[in-house]
Design an enzyme around this catalytic site. Structure first.
Site, PDB file in Angstrom:
ATOM      1  N   CYS A  66       1.399   5.843  14.262  1.00 33.57           N
ATOM      2  CA  CYS A  66       2.076   7.068  13.852  1.00 33.57           C
ATOM      3  C   CYS A  66       1.003   8.145  13.897  1.00 33.57           C
ATOM      4  O   CYS A  66      -0.040   7.941  14.537  1.00 33.57           O
ATOM      5  CB  CYS A  66       2.749   6.913  12.484  1.00 33.57           C
ATOM      6  N   GLY A  67       1.227   9.287  13.252  1.00 33.01           N
ATOM      7  CA  GLY A  67       0.237  10.351  13.339  1.00 33.01           C
ATOM      8  C   GLY A  67      -1.080   9.976  12.683  1.00 33.01           C
ATOM      9  O   GLY A  67      -2.160  10.147  13.245  1.00 33.01           O
ATOM     10  N   GLY A  71       1.703   6.027   7.314  1.00 34.25           N
ATOM     11  CA  GLY A  71       3.120   5.693   7.183  1.00 34.25           C
ATOM     12  C   GLY A  71       3.418   4.337   7.798  1.00 34.25           C
ATOM     13  O   GLY A  71       4.126   3.500   7.199  1.00 34.25           O
ATOM     14  N   HIS A  99     -11.218 -12.513   8.424  1.00 32.33           N
ATOM     15  CA  HIS A  99     -11.216 -12.846   6.996  1.00 32.33           C
ATOM     16  C   HIS A  99      -9.816 -12.819   6.378  1.00 32.33           C
ATOM     17  O   HIS A  99      -9.534 -13.578   5.464  1.00 32.33           O
ATOM     18  CB  HIS A  99     -12.090 -11.863   6.206  1.00 32.33           C
TER      19      HIS A  99
HETATM   20  C1  RB5 Z   1       4.989  12.501  11.790  1.00 27.22           C
HETATM   21  O1  RB5 Z   1       4.860  13.844  12.148  1.00 27.22           O
HETATM   22  C2  RB5 Z   1       3.875  12.017  10.864  1.00 27.22           C
HETATM   23  O2  RB5 Z   1       4.100  12.481   9.577  1.00 27.22           O
HETATM   24  C3  RB5 Z   1       3.779  10.514  10.930  1.00 27.22           C
HETATM   25  O3  RB5 Z   1       3.577  10.133  12.250  1.00 27.22           O
HETATM   26  C4  RB5 Z   1       2.662   9.825  10.183  1.00 27.22           C
HETATM   27  O4  RB5 Z   1       1.455  10.474  10.292  1.00 27.22           O
HETATM   28  C5  RB5 Z   1       2.923   9.374   8.816  1.00 27.22           C
HETATM   29  O5  RB5 Z   1       2.085   8.695   8.210  1.00 27.22           O
END
Ligand code: RB5
Length: 154
Positions: A66-67, A71, A99
């Site tokens: 993700c970014g 997340g 580990h």
């Molecule tokens: C999406 O724009 C972003 O919030 C997501 O990819 C991520 O970084 C969340 O943890």
């Protein structure tokens, strides 16, 4: 070894680079959200595809992007049998497997560059869980916690 990958829009570009890199190593990787770039997609939806598959032992190792990687790691760890972590350095990528038997690596497409990401993924894929008593013992304790707290498979 069966490998799978997924990414939201924040990891979309890096996912393509990682897939090409894995193929160049002579390995196969299943892209579980092989779609067009969608700036509105949500990381819980993209991450759960990989997490579910690892949870059910359909794949051995997973890569979720993700970014930031945050997340994706939060979502992945909601699944039974999943041991996921963000690794933005090569040491954690290999030690996490050796580990802790980490089976999903989480990467932030907005955090690391292509070259480092490729090395990290390579270390993650190369590494094997070391079946030393202390590592097994700790893993068993994680499973115990999971069994207590998770009621369903997904
Ligand atoms: C999406 O724009 C972003 O919030 C997501 O990819 C991520 O970084 C969340 O943890």
């Amino acid at each position: 070894m069966k490998i799978c990958i997924s990414a939201d829009h924040g990891g979309f570009e890096l996912k393509k680079i990682i897939i090409e890199h894995i193929k160049s190593l002579g390995l196969n990787v299943d892209d579980l959200n092989d779609t067009e770039y969608d700036p509105e997609d949500d990381y819980p939806d993209t991450t759960k595809l990989v997490a579910k598959s690892i949870s059910k032992n359909e794949h051995d190792k997973g890569i979720v992007l993700c970014g930031s990687g945050v997340g994706a790691s939060v979502v992945a760890n909601k699944f039974k049998n999943v041991r996921a972590a963000i690794c933005h350095d090569t040491y954690s990528a290999s030690q996490g497997v050796e580990h802790d038997d980490m089976n999903i690596i989480c990467l932030g497409g907005r955090i690391i560059g292509d070259a480092l990401a490729k090395e990290i993924v390579e270390e993650f894929l190369k590494a094997e869980f070391q079946t030393e008593e202390r590592f097994e013992r700790r893993k068993d304790k994680i499973t115990e916690i999971e069994d207590k707290n998770f009621n369903k498979d997904e």
